[in-house]
Enzyme design. Sequence first.
Site, PDB file in Angstrom:
ATOM      1  N   GLY A 225       0.907  -1.331  -0.053  1.00 15.37           N
ATOM      2  CA  GLY A 225       0.011  -0.032   0.040  1.00 15.37           C
ATOM      3  C   GLY A 225       0.895   1.293  -0.049  1.00 15.37           C
ATOM      4  N   PRO A 260       4.870  -5.031  -0.576  1.00 17.01           N
ATOM      5  CA  PRO A 260       5.002  -3.869  -1.551  1.00 17.01           C
ATOM      6  C   PRO A 260       4.918  -4.359  -2.882  1.00 17.01           C
ATOM      7  CG  PRO A 260       7.160  -4.244  -0.718  1.00 17.01           C
ATOM      8  CD  PRO A 260       6.271  -5.264  -0.063  1.00 17.01           C
ATOM      9  N   ARG A 262       3.427  -1.261  -5.606  1.00 18.20           N
ATOM     10  CA  ARG A 262       3.807  -0.232  -6.587  1.00 18.20           C
ATOM     11  C   ARG A 262       4.879   0.351  -5.980  1.00 18.20           C
ATOM     12  NH1 ARG A 262      -1.011   2.848  -7.877  1.00 18.20           N
ATOM     13  NH2 ARG A 262      -2.108   1.511  -6.170  1.00 18.20           N
ATOM     14  N   ARG A 298      -5.030   2.505 -16.147  1.00 15.59           N
ATOM     15  CA  ARG A 298      -5.375   3.384 -15.089  1.00 15.59           C
ATOM     16  C   ARG A 298      -6.190   4.707 -15.201  1.00 15.59           C
ATOM     17  NH1 ARG A 298      -2.134   4.817 -11.743  1.00 15.59           N
ATOM     18  NH2 ARG A 298      -3.218   4.209  -9.771  1.00 15.59           N
ATOM     19  N   CYS A 327     -12.261   1.859 -29.348  1.00 18.37           N
ATOM     20  CA  CYS A 327     -13.530   2.417 -29.557  1.00 18.37           C
ATOM     21  C   CYS A 327     -14.314   2.712 -28.473  1.00 18.37           C
ATOM     22  CB  CYS A 327     -14.253   1.541 -30.682  1.00 18.37           C
ATOM     23  SG  CYS A 327     -13.444   1.546 -32.250  1.00 18.37           S
ATOM     24  N   GLU A 328     -13.847   3.337 -27.692  1.00 14.40           N
ATOM     25  CA  GLU A 328     -14.365   3.859 -26.431  1.00 14.40           C
ATOM     26  C   GLU A 328     -14.075   5.413 -25.859  1.00 14.40           C
ATOM     27  OE1 GLU A 328     -16.062   1.635 -24.048  1.00 14.40           O
ATOM     28  OE2 GLU A 328     -15.584  -0.294 -24.917  1.00 14.40           O
TER      29      GLU A 328
END
Length: 400
Positions: A225, A260, A262, A298, A327-328
């Site tokens: 975290g 850990p 990230r 993300r 296509c969004e």
Amino acid sequence: MIQFQALAQTYGTPLYVYDFDAMKEQFEALKVAFRGRKSILAYAVKANSNLSVIKHFAAQGSGADCVSIGEVRRALTAGVPKYRVIFSGVGKRDDEIREAIEHDILYINVESEGELGRVETIAKELNVKARISIRVNPNIDPKTHPYISTGLHDNKFGVEIDAAKRMYIHAKNSENLDAVGIHFHIGSQLTDLEPIYEAAVIVADLLRSLQAIDIELKFFDIGGGLGVRYDNETTITPYDYAQAILGALKGIDVTIICEPGRFLTANAGYFLTKVLYEKQNGTKRFVVVDGAMNDLIRPSLYNAYHRIEAIGKTSDMTPVDVVGPVCESGDFLAKNYPLPAMEHNDLLVVHSAGAYGFGMGSNYNTRGRCAEIAVENGEARIIRARETFDDLIALEREYL
Ligand code: LLP
């Protein structure tokens, strides 16, 4: 300095590039913070599950925190010793539990009373004692994005204190369960130390009350975290983090496990994408690039900010939406981001892409996943090849 232009030329775009030296430095920084205490850093494989990345951390003494039997297999394949592998996750299938017990990993992190029952039954069938830990949900608001907050009763993770107590007592009386640890993880991208400390105090108190009834646990697993800097966030230093945990634990002799993800990989990773076109719809400016939400989700999923660098460009910056070919309308890497005028084939480098980047990728719109490159001691090497059309259709049947 990483030679982004040369790498884009050699390997093509879109492309993930990882600075292995930077990953090593992050690992060292955290290790040093817990120096002098019995501790294990168990890299959270989900952050970046490339085998070479896991192997790189294993070579520094890392364990692995896994959330599927696939991740357990990755960790073992990459050379993480089984006695440093943890299997967590809110919904494990019977076959996953069985295989984890057979691999004889450090422990299975149990997240419900139902699951404890399954682990016990399967261990009994195998005629062994399964090592377990229990994930406690301390009901603490970690003050992060709601999608990555996990330590509130509103979240699906872990069990409340009273249930945990019942489960430890049950395990103590079981022939097939060996409770060795206690675990909590309140969320990801944490930049505020207070909630971590509060959670640690609650779980340490539970540990003390278990000791009082003769239940001795060896491992105090504080989850992952630790936040990183994407923009200009103030982050928690490894030293302050370790001191807070040690403060909560004072007087208790346990091995601290930290998971850990990230912190180790995010800022060591870059996503390289090339400009296809600039265009203007009315007053709205767009830069269309060859990378998309299927490569790096993300921004679309969490509205996450990633710094973007336009290599070799110096002209005036104006706000632009950086969008991909999928296509969004939700397919963007940045919104209203200040960038200079861009031309076909200009290179953009999206920063902080080493965690939850490639791993959250998909093949949406029949787009092959990017290649992944490691840079170490100034040398680049490919650690995952670019997916081809043949790779994408390899498992489909009945089309001939
Ligand atoms: N341990 C447990 C039990 C976890 O659930 C997680 C992450 C970690 C460790 C590692 O957390 P870290 O140190 O990386 O914060 N996809 C999201 C992040 C999801 C995190 C899920 N759990 C994102 O891109 O921000």
